[in-house]
Every structure is written in structure tokens, then in C-alpha cells.
Write an enzyme that holds these catalytic residues in place. Structure first.
Site, short mmCIF file in Angstrom:
data_model
loop_
_atom_site.label_atom_id
_atom_site.label_comp_id
_atom_site.label_asym_id
_atom_site.label_seq_id
_atom_site.Cartn_x
_atom_site.Cartn_y
_atom_site.Cartn_z
N CYS A 136 0.84 -1.21 0.00
CA CYS A 136 0.00 0.00 0.00
C CYS A 136 0.87 1.25 0.00
CB CYS A 136 -0.94 -0.01 1.20
SG CYS A 136 -1.96 1.47 1.30
N CYS A 139 -0.42 4.15 2.09
CA CYS A 139 -0.25 3.99 3.54
C CYS A 139 1.22 4.22 3.93
CB CYS A 139 -0.64 2.58 3.98
SG CYS A 139 -2.08 1.91 3.17
N ASP A 140 2.15 3.71 3.14
CA ASP A 140 3.55 3.63 3.59
C ASP A 140 4.55 4.47 2.81
OD1 ASP A 140 2.66 1.81 5.48
OD2 ASP A 140 2.92 0.10 4.13
#
Ligand code: FAD
Ligand code: NAP
Length: 314
Positions: A136, A139-140
């Protein structure tokens, strides 16, 4: 304290399919309950710009999903933060057990559990998951400012992730096993024009390596699928973007599935192999897998459930 709730229609999943089913089932006065699952809002909460949802030239994925949730709620859908861990479809009313300890019984069920990221299944991938290996970018990606990153895959997700990661990374290497991308042409054009992205064709990830204390990625070894040649690419982040698999664990033993777990529906409807159980969205769709098609199927599932319940009352 654990309780049992009964509803005419239980909707499992809170992506575009689930929320759209919530809008339609509410407007049909079926007073649905929607259980959100571990990822409220579904897959679109893991992306940034969505440019192909009608009515929005551009909208952030998480914002679109909040709007869908608010829409379903405004129509009267009850939305519950719980995860269904067990589903008994052997008799009606159907029974679903929640991770909260609560039980839900329902005259009809709409399954909209979508899909989840696939992994390569390598030992070294598993070792560094959450410590440099991710599925992701939204997300990261932020953790890799001014670092080098590799992205594995050749579909829309891989190309979008590679483009997005250039916001942070000093360099992104896209590793693809063929010399042709599945991604839409518009994304391919953006990829080609981006000076921070290099594409390595005909290569597959062979190993992720790094340090043990602290656990972290230092690079990957990739293998040319034609020559077998191994190339070392130093990097701090590895994003696996090789597609998604249907989240059909709850029903894999009770409903007909095909193509690696996609729930089978009667052509032109959302009816599954158990009467009164309907499936919509990525859970049942191995071809289109789009937000708008999922929303469309969510609408169909609610209408199919309404018709089914009306027939039971006759
Ligand atoms: P999902 O969005 O997968 O949602 C599934 C829901 O089910 C989740 O809320 C989850 O919590 C819930 N759930 C799962 N198991 C349980 C359980 N046991 N109990 C309760 N709930 C459960 N499509 C586009 O059209 N445009 C785009 O720009 C686009 N970008 C994308 C970017 C990325 C990075 C990804 C991964 C996908 C993208 N897609 C895009 C595809 C799109 O997100 C999906 O097609 C769509 O979200 C599928 O919707 P869905 O409702 O079927 O399921
Ligand atoms: P996808 O289209 O299935 O593509 C997966 C990619 O990963 C393919 O290029 C595939 O290679 C590669 N791959 C699969 N298994 C692999 C393995 N074991 N090793 C190496 N490579 C592997 O998946 P996706 O990109 O996640 O897209 C899923 C769906 O969501 C699609 O329908 C897509 O259109 C949709 N989506 C849409 C948008 C958008 O509209 N903007 C954005 C993201 C996703 P091959 O090509 O060689 O098979």
C-alpha cells in the site's frame, strides 16, 4: 454485552458495493444493517486520486468513501464497525457472528467483501512485511522520503503506486515480468514521462534482503526471466502491486466459487448458489474490478434482495 440483532438485509462490507447496496436497501425500506469489516471504506481508502468515478473529475479515494458512507447513513442504513467471522447460510434466517461477540440474523444477505492484495509468497517478502515490504503506497510511501524504492507489477495499481511514490522517493524502479503493461494507456504515458521512474522489463523479484537488527530492507535481487541473470537493486522500500484476490473466506465452503475464489452469481443478477444470498463488487467480478462497477452491482444486489424478500411474503 454481546447481543443478537435481526435485520431484513445484512450487508457485509463497506466498499462501493456495500454502501451502494445500503443506499438502495434503505430506500426500499428494508432497514439494512451494514457491517464494515477491517477496512471501512474498502480498497479506495488505500489510494489517492480517483479520476474515473462519474460525477467527480478528481476525488481522493478516502473522501469518496466517506461521502458514500454518509449517503448510505442519510438514507437510513445502520452502519456497524464489526468484522464477520462466521456465516451460517444453511438455513434462514441466516446467522452471522461478529468479532465483537454480537450475532446478526438476517432474512437476506448481501456479500460485498471485495478483494485483498496478493503477495508473491516468498520467504524474504514475508520476513520484511511491514519493515520495508508493503502492498500500500498510500499507507507507507511517506516513510521513504529521498530513498530508492522498487514496485513489482504491471497493472493499474503498480503504475499508480510507482507514480505516487515519486512524490517521496529519489528513484522508483518498476519491475515487471513481461515487456508490456496491463495498465491503462493514460497511466503508461505518465509513467514514461516521469524522470524518476525506471522500468525493468522481463524481471521478477528473486529475494528481498536487509538487516535483522533493526529489521529493514537494504535491497532486492531480481532475476531476468529470459536469461536468468540476477541484478542487485539497492532500495529501502519494496511495494508489491501484483493484483488482488477475492475475500471469499467466509463463504468458500458454502457458495459456488470459481477462478480462484470469486463468488459465482447467476448471469445478469447478483444471486449466488444459495437463495437469499447475493454477492456484489470485486468479490464476484474477476473482469472489471472498478469502483463504479462495484457500486452498480451493489445496487443490483439490493434490488435483487428486495424482490426476493417480497416473494417470500407472497
Ligand atoms: P472493497 O472496496 O474491496 O471493500 C470490501 C469491504 O469488505 C471492506 O470494507 C472490508 O472491510 C469488508 N470486509 C471484508 N471482509 C469482511 C468481513 N469478514 N466482515 C465484514 N466486512 C468485511 N477503481 C476505480 O474505479 N478507480 C480507481 O481509481 C481505482 N483505484 C484503485 C487503487 C488501488 C490502490 C486499488 C487497490 C484499487 C483501485 N480501484 C479503483 C479498484 C476499486 O477500489 C475496487 O474495484 C472497489 O473498491 C471494489 O469495491 P467493493 O465494494 O467490491 O470492495
Ligand atoms: P491486475 O490488473 O491483475 O495486474 C496485476 C499485475 O501484476 C500484472 O501486470 C501481472 O503481470 C503482475 N503479476 C501478477 N502476479 C505476479 C507474480 N506472481 N509475479 C510478478 N508479477 C505478477 O491487478 P491491479 O493492477 O491490482 O488491478 C486490479 C483491478 O483494479 C483492475 O481491474 C484495475 O483496472 C483496477 N484498478 C483500477 C485503477 C484505475 O482505474 N485507476 C487503479 C488501480 C486498480 P502480467 O501482466 O504478466 O499478468
Amino acid at each position: 454485552m454481546a447481543e443478537t440483532r435481526h435485520t431484513k438485509v445484512l450487508i457485509i462490507g463497506s466498499g462501493p458495493a456495500g454502501y451502494t447496496a445500503g443506499v438502495y436497501a434503505s430506500r426500499a425500506m428494508l432497514e439494512p444493517i451494514l457491517v464494515q469489516g477491517i477496512e471501512p471504506g474498502g480498497q479506495l481508502t488505500t489510494t489517492t486520486e480517483v479520476e474515473n468515478y462519474p460525477g467527480f473529475t478528481e476525488v481522493q479515494g478516502p473522501d469518496l468513501m466517506i461521502k458514500m458512507q454518509e449517503h448510505a447513513q442519510a438514507m437510513g442504513c445502520e452502519i456497524i464497525g464489526d468484522i464477520i467471522t462466521d456465516l451460517d447460510l444453511s438455513k434462514r434466517p441466516f446467522t452471522a457472528k461478529g468479532d465483537s461477540g454480537n450475532t446478526y440474523t438476517a432474512d437476506a444477505v448481501i456479500l460485498a467483501t471485495g478483494a485483498r492484495a496478493k503477495w508473491l509468497g516468498m520467504e524474504s517478502e514475508e520476513k520484511f512485511k511491514g519493515f520495508g515490504v508493503s502492498a500500500c503506497a498510500t499507507c507507507d510511501g511517506f516513510f521513504y522520503r529521498s530513498q530508492e524504492i522498487v514496485v513489482v507489477g504491471g497493472g493499474n495499481t503498480a503504475v499508480e503506486e510507482a507514480l505516487f511514490l515519486t512524490n517521496f522517493a529519489s528513484k522508483v524502479t518498476l519491475i515487471h515480468r513481461r515487456d508490456e503493461l496491463r495498465a491503462e494507456k493514460i497511466l503508461q504515458n505518465r509513467l514514461e514521462k516521469n524522470p524518476k521512474i525506471e522500468t525493468l522489463w522481463f524481471n521478477q523479484l528473486d529475494e528481498v534482503y536487509g538487516t535483522d537488527a533493526p529489521l529493514g530492507v537494504e535491497g532486492v535481487k531480481v532475476k531476468n526471466v529470459k536469461t536468468g541473470e540476477i541484478t542487485d537493486i539497492p532500495c529501502k522500500g519494496v511495494f508489491i502491486a501484483i493484483g488482488h484476490a477475492p475475500a471469499s473466506e467466509l463463504v468458500k465452503d458454502t457458495l459456488d466459487t470459481h477462478m480462484g475464489g470469486y463468488v459465482v452469481t447467476k448471469p445478469g443478477t447478483t444471486q449466488t448458489s444459495v437463495p437469499g444470498v447475493f454477492a456484489a463488487g470485486d468479490l464476484t467480478d474477476h473482469i472489471y474490478r472498478q469502483a463504479v462497477t462495484s457500486a452498480g452491482m451493489g445496487c443490483m444486489a439490493a434490488l435483487d434482495a428486495e424482490r426476493f424478500l417480497a416473494e417470500q411474503d407472497d
